[in-house]
Design a protein around this motif. Structure first.
Motif, PDB file in Angstrom:
ATOM      1  N   ILE A 198       5.610  -9.225 -20.341  1.00 29.48           N
ATOM      2  CA  ILE A 198       5.619  -9.101 -18.884  1.00 29.48           C
ATOM      3  C   ILE A 198       4.717  -7.948 -18.449  1.00 29.48           C
ATOM      4  CG2 ILE A 198       7.032  -8.652 -16.832  1.00 29.48           C
ATOM      5  CD1 ILE A 198       7.687 -11.311 -18.136  1.00 29.48           C
ATOM      6  N   GLY A 199       3.868  -8.226 -17.498  1.00 33.46           N
ATOM      7  CA  GLY A 199       3.091  -7.176 -16.853  1.00 33.46           C
ATOM      8  C   GLY A 199       3.738  -6.792 -15.539  1.00 33.46           C
ATOM      9  N   VAL A 200       3.893  -5.494 -15.300  1.00 31.35           N
ATOM     10  CA  VAL A 200       4.438  -4.986 -14.049  1.00 31.35           C
ATOM     11  C   VAL A 200       3.295  -4.279 -13.327  1.00 31.35           C
ATOM     12  CG1 VAL A 200       6.184  -3.542 -12.969  1.00 31.35           C
ATOM     13  CG2 VAL A 200       6.694  -4.702 -15.131  1.00 31.35           C
ATOM     14  N   VAL A 201       2.876  -4.843 -12.215  1.00 30.19           N
ATOM     15  CA  VAL A 201       1.654  -4.379 -11.554  1.00 30.19           C
ATOM     16  C   VAL A 201       1.961  -3.137 -10.716  1.00 30.19           C
ATOM     17  CG1 VAL A 201      -0.235  -5.013 -10.023  1.00 30.19           C
ATOM     18  CG2 VAL A 201       0.775  -6.735 -11.528  1.00 30.19           C
ATOM     19  N   THR A 202       1.130  -2.115 -10.893  1.00 33.75           N
ATOM     20  CA  THR A 202       1.322  -0.845 -10.193  1.00 33.75           C
ATOM     21  C   THR A 202       0.342  -0.640  -9.039  1.00 33.75           C
ATOM     22  OG1 THR A 202      -0.135   0.275 -11.775  1.00 33.75           O
ATOM     23  CG2 THR A 202       2.224   0.257 -12.270  1.00 33.75           C
ATOM     24  N   ALA A 203      -0.815  -1.309  -9.066  1.00 35.19           N
ATOM     25  CA  ALA A 203      -1.813  -1.168  -7.999  1.00 35.19           C
ATOM     26  C   ALA A 203      -2.873  -2.246  -8.179  1.00 35.19           C
ATOM     27  CB  ALA A 203      -2.464   0.221  -8.024  1.00 35.19           C
ATOM     28  N   ASN A 204      -3.660  -2.466  -7.148  1.00 34.22           N
ATOM     29  CA  ASN A 204      -4.776  -3.402  -7.220  1.00 34.22           C
ATOM     30  C   ASN A 204      -6.093  -2.661  -7.351  1.00 34.22           C
ATOM     31  OD1 ASN A 204      -4.125  -2.789  -4.242  1.00 34.22           O
ATOM     32  ND2 ASN A 204      -6.238  -3.553  -4.105  1.00 34.22           N
ATOM     33  N   TRP A 205      -7.056  -3.301  -7.983  1.00 39.88           N
ATOM     34  CA  TRP A 205      -8.422  -2.775  -7.980  1.00 39.88           C
ATOM     35  C   TRP A 205      -8.977  -2.817  -6.552  1.00 39.88           C
ATOM     36  CZ3 TRP A 205     -12.600  -3.575 -12.164  1.00 39.88           C
ATOM     37  CH2 TRP A 205     -12.137  -3.123 -13.407  1.00 39.88           C
ATOM     38  N   ALA A 206      -9.834  -1.861  -6.246  1.00 40.52           N
ATOM     39  CA  ALA A 206     -10.568  -1.892  -4.986  1.00 40.52           C
ATOM     40  C   ALA A 206     -11.719  -2.894  -5.107  1.00 40.52           C
ATOM     41  CB  ALA A 206     -11.106  -0.509  -4.649  1.00 40.52           C
ATOM     42  N   VAL A 207     -12.062  -3.525  -4.001  1.00 46.65           N
ATOM     43  CA  VAL A 207     -13.141  -4.516  -4.036  1.00 46.65           C
ATOM     44  C   VAL A 207     -13.952  -4.451  -2.753  1.00 46.65           C
ATOM     45  CG1 VAL A 207     -11.543  -6.295  -3.197  1.00 46.65           C
ATOM     46  CG2 VAL A 207     -13.689  -6.982  -4.267  1.00 46.65           C
ATOM     47  N   ARG A 208     -15.252  -4.565  -2.907  1.00 47.67           N
ATOM     48  CA  ARG A 208     -16.166  -4.750  -1.776  1.00 47.67           C
ATOM     49  C   ARG A 208     -16.755  -6.148  -1.854  1.00 47.67           C
ATOM     50  NH1 ARG A 208     -18.123  -0.894   1.598  1.00 47.67           N
ATOM     51  NH2 ARG A 208     -17.485   1.272   1.239  1.00 47.67           N
ATOM     52  N   LYS A 209     -16.773  -6.831  -0.700  1.00 49.46           N
ATOM     53  CA  LYS A 209     -17.365  -8.158  -0.624  1.00 49.46           C
ATOM     54  C   LYS A 209     -18.439  -8.157   0.452  1.00 49.46           C
ATOM     55  CE  LYS A 209     -13.379 -10.687  -2.382  1.00 49.46           C
ATOM     56  NZ  LYS A 209     -12.537 -11.905  -2.273  1.00 49.46           N
ATOM     57  N   TYR A 210     -19.528  -8.859   0.174  1.00 48.47           N
ATOM     58  CA  TYR A 210     -20.679  -8.861   1.072  1.00 48.47           C
ATOM     59  C   TYR A 210     -21.173 -10.292   1.292  1.00 48.47           C
ATOM     60  CZ  TYR A 210     -20.984  -4.259  -1.282  1.00 48.47           C
ATOM     61  OH  TYR A 210     -20.716  -3.037  -1.851  1.00 48.47           O
ATOM     62  N   SER A 316     -22.715  -8.890   6.401  1.00 48.93           N
ATOM     63  CA  SER A 316     -21.340  -8.430   6.594  1.00 48.93           C
ATOM     64  C   SER A 316     -20.814  -7.870   5.282  1.00 48.93           C
ATOM     65  CB  SER A 316     -20.438  -9.569   7.081  1.00 48.93           C
ATOM     66  OG  SER A 316     -20.319 -10.576   6.092  1.00 48.93           O
ATOM     67  N   GLY A 317     -19.832  -7.024   5.394  1.00 51.34           N
ATOM     68  CA  GLY A 317     -19.217  -6.446   4.210  1.00 51.34           C
ATOM     69  C   GLY A 317     -17.790  -6.040   4.519  1.00 51.34           C
ATOM     70  N   SER A 318     -16.948  -6.065   3.500  1.00 53.26           N
ATOM     71  CA  SER A 318     -15.559  -5.667   3.686  1.00 53.26           C
ATOM     72  C   SER A 318     -15.102  -4.861   2.485  1.00 53.26           C
ATOM     73  CB  SER A 318     -14.655  -6.887   3.870  1.00 53.26           C
ATOM     74  OG  SER A 318     -14.664  -7.693   2.706  1.00 53.26           O
ATOM     75  N   LEU A 319     -14.143  -3.996   2.705  1.00 50.78           N
ATOM     76  CA  LEU A 319     -13.564  -3.182   1.643  1.00 50.78           C
ATOM     77  C   LEU A 319     -12.071  -3.432   1.589  1.00 50.78           C
ATOM     78  CD1 LEU A 319     -13.470  -0.859  -0.456  1.00 50.78           C
ATOM     79  CD2 LEU A 319     -13.253   0.717   1.476  1.00 50.78           C
ATOM     80  N   ARG A 320     -11.588  -3.823   0.414  1.00 48.17           N
ATOM     81  CA  ARG A 320     -10.151  -3.884   0.163  1.00 48.17           C
ATOM     82  C   ARG A 320      -9.808  -2.690  -0.719  1.00 48.17           C
ATOM     83  NH1 ARG A 320      -8.771  -8.544  -3.464  1.00 48.17           N
ATOM     84  NH2 ARG A 320      -9.177  -9.849  -1.641  1.00 48.17           N
ATOM     85  N   PRO A 321      -9.122  -1.697  -0.181  1.00 46.38           N
ATOM     86  CA  PRO A 321      -8.865  -0.488  -0.960  1.00 46.38           C
ATOM     87  C   PRO A 321      -7.837  -0.713  -2.051  1.00 46.38           C
ATOM     88  CG  PRO A 321      -7.721  -0.381   1.134  1.00 46.38           C
ATOM     89  CD  PRO A 321      -8.561  -1.624   1.178  1.00 46.38           C
ATOM     90  N   SER A 322      -7.816   0.196  -3.001  1.00 43.91           N
ATOM     91  CA  SER A 322      -6.785   0.187  -4.034  1.00 43.91           C
ATOM     92  C   SER A 322      -5.556   0.905  -3.491  1.00 43.91           C
ATOM     93  CB  SER A 322      -7.292   0.899  -5.298  1.00 43.91           C
ATOM     94  OG  SER A 322      -6.256   1.011  -6.252  1.00 43.91           O
ATOM     95  N   THR A 323      -4.435   0.207  -3.465  1.00 48.85           N
ATOM     96  CA  THR A 323      -3.185   0.811  -2.997  1.00 48.85           C
ATOM     97  C   THR A 323      -2.073   0.460  -3.978  1.00 48.85           C
ATOM     98  OG1 THR A 323      -2.726  -1.109  -1.589  1.00 48.85           O
ATOM     99  CG2 THR A 323      -3.823   0.776  -0.564  1.00 48.85           C
ATOM    100  N   PRO A 324      -1.061   1.320  -4.094  1.00 51.73           N
ATOM    101  CA  PRO A 324      -0.019   1.116  -5.098  1.00 51.73           C
ATOM    102  C   PRO A 324       1.094   0.190  -4.629  1.00 51.73           C
ATOM    103  CG  PRO A 324       0.295   3.221  -4.021  1.00 51.73           C
ATOM    104  CD  PRO A 324      -0.969   2.641  -3.448  1.00 51.73           C
ATOM    105  N   TYR A 325       1.801  -0.367  -5.591  1.00 53.56           N
ATOM    106  CA  TYR A 325       3.049  -1.073  -5.343  1.00 53.56           C
ATOM    107  C   TYR A 325       4.189  -0.054  -5.355  1.00 53.56           C
ATOM    108  CZ  TYR A 325       0.631  -5.516  -5.947  1.00 53.56           C
ATOM    109  OH  TYR A 325      -0.208  -6.587  -5.786  1.00 53.56           O
ATOM    110  N   HIS A 326       5.321  -0.426  -4.780  1.00 49.38           N
ATOM    111  CA  HIS A 326       6.447   0.497  -4.636  1.00 49.38           C
ATOM    112  C   HIS A 326       7.081   0.837  -5.986  1.00 49.38           C
ATOM    113  CE1 HIS A 326       5.952  -0.457  -0.445  1.00 49.38           C
ATOM    114  NE2 HIS A 326       6.845   0.439  -0.117  1.00 49.38           N
ATOM    115  N   ARG A 327       7.332   2.116  -6.156  1.00 46.70           N
ATOM    116  CA  ARG A 327       7.896   2.592  -7.422  1.00 46.70           C
ATOM    117  C   ARG A 327       9.241   1.938  -7.729  1.00 46.70           C
ATOM    118  NH1 ARG A 327       7.267   6.929 -10.784  1.00 46.70           N
ATOM    119  NH2 ARG A 327       5.755   7.943  -9.405  1.00 46.70           N
TER     120      ARG A 327
END
Length: 414
Positions: A198-210, A316-327
């Motif tokens: 089982i993987g328990v996800v702690t945060a997402n990678w940041a991504v830029r899309k253009y 156009s471009g967008s940024l999805r920041p890296s943010t954590p999941y709840h502890r």
């Protein structure tokens, strides 16, 4: 457990491809048929079904009038010629886990403090209609329903029309939710390589899309000298190479780059291309590193344009920041896995999921099960049945605890 595997095989028959995958892009006939089957399954098992303005399908179990809901799910839509596990596993696993929780409530073994809802988010993939994470984006207030309903595909069909055609242009209000849980195949090979269940996800990678447009000049391929050409497709090729070189400027695995879609005009074998539009994706777990990759990408664009043959515009471009999941959700998931005798590890998600939207709104849990070879968005995508069932067991345990106790909404993060 055998019922889950049988149901999953049945569901995988909708939009099935000859090579063992599925193709059910959002709003397609195959997507509609899959949703119809799932909605009938929910109804037969005592769920109250509703569909909101952008086609999100909710199936609710309500024990306490007016109480908020714990939400669980993922998505049934797919990429073209895709695997049958991506997204769909999480929807059906959520439904089966919910029925197990309901059985325990009916038997008096647990006393719920919250209601429980399963969701199939509309258009997570973003291949037919862009952007991705569309249904969850409206649910969380990142997009308006009207704006999304007006989005068109390559053939000029709107989301509104596509949903109406398959019977999922709804008007129901979604339930009020307190927490969200999603389980998914990893779409990578960390768990497989480390032999972790089982993987328990702690945060997402940041991504830029253009969205990048390369403009040249239409001409005859057989009559126009090379030195007289302004070939937009050549400029696109240079951008493709340059984008890969952005990733190569960093240690392996630190930055991921890709160009997954090209639209070429006029797209004739005897005409020099005048216009190319491409979708560019750059990702990193570290936002400072992503910022450096962004600057390298923009410099590459400037360098290609300076050669004088084409113009290159980042439209156009967008940024999805890296943010954590709840502890609290991370620790709960680890506790449930440990109690079941299953190995677990904390990890990041490189791919985007609806949970990335939801965790900005409410406490959210994201779980992974192994993917064979790390393959995904491919017909050969596969997860072993024992791993599917192990994930279902953990998901059931997490949902049971959340229905009884809830999950702290305090923003203490991992």
């Amino acid at each position: 457990m055998s019922e889950f595997l049988a149901d999953f095989d049945t569901m995988s028959g909708f939009g099935a491809t000859a090579n063992g995958g599925v193709e059910r892009q959002a709003g397609s006939e195959a997507d509609g048929l899959t949703r119809d089957w799932f909605r009938m399954w929910l109804t037969k098992n005592g769920f109250r079904c509703r569909v909101d303005a952008v086609g999100n399908l909710f199936g609710s179990l309500e024990w306490i009038e007016g109480a908020p809901h714990v939400l669980v799910g993922s998505h049934l839509d797919s990429q073209p010629k895709a695997g049958r596990f991506d997204g769909a596993y999480g929807v059906l696993a959520g439904a089966h886990a919910a029925t197990t929780v309901a059985e325990r409530v009916a038997a008096g073994k647990i006393r719920p403090a919250f209601n429980l809802t399963v969701v199939d988010w509309f258009n997570e993939e973003g291949c037919r209609f862009s952007p991705s994470l569309m249904g969850s984006g409206v649910f969380t207030g990142k997009f308006t329903a009207e704006k999304i309903l007006d989005v068109v595909d390559a053939d000029g069909c709107t989301v509104r029309t596509a949903l109406r055609n398959i019977g999922y242009l709804g008007a129901d209000e979604p339930p009020m939710c307190k927490a969200y849980v999603e389980i998914h195949i990893e779409q990578g090979r960390v768990l497989e390589d480390e032999e972790i269940s089982i993987g328990v996800v702690t945060a997402n990678w940041a991504v830029r899309k253009y969205r990048v447009r390369i403009r040249g000049e239409q001409a005859h391929t057989g009559a126009t000298l090379i030195e007289d050409r302004r070939d937009a497709l050549l400029g696109a090729a240079q951008m493709i190479v340059a984008t890969r070189e952005v990733a190569s400027a960093f240690p392996p695995g630190v930055v991921l780059t890709s160009i997954g879609k090209l639209t070429v005009e006029p797209n004739s074998p005897v005409v020099v291309a005048s216009d190319v539009v491409m979708a560019v994706d750059i990702r990193s777990s570290d936002e400072t590193t992503l910022a450096k990759a962004h600057e390298l990408f923009l410099q590459a664009r400037t360098d290609i344009e300076a050669r004088g043959e084409v113009s290159v515009d980042v439209e156009s471009g967008s940024l999805r920041p890296s943010t954590p999941y709840h502890r609290a959700g991370i620790e709960l998931s680890e506790s449930i896995a440990d109690g079941l005798g299953l190995s677990a590890r904390r990890m990041l998600t490189r791919a985007g999921h609806d949970s990335i939207n939801l965790k900005d709104l409410m406490p959210t849990v994201m779980l992974f099960v192994p993917s064979v070879g790390g393959v995904s968005h491919s017909e050969i995508e596969y997860t072993e049945p024992e791993d599917l069932l192990a994930g279902l067991n953990v998901l059931t345990g997490v949902l049971e605890r959340l229905v009884v106790e809830g999950l702290s909404s305090e923003q203490e993060q991992s």
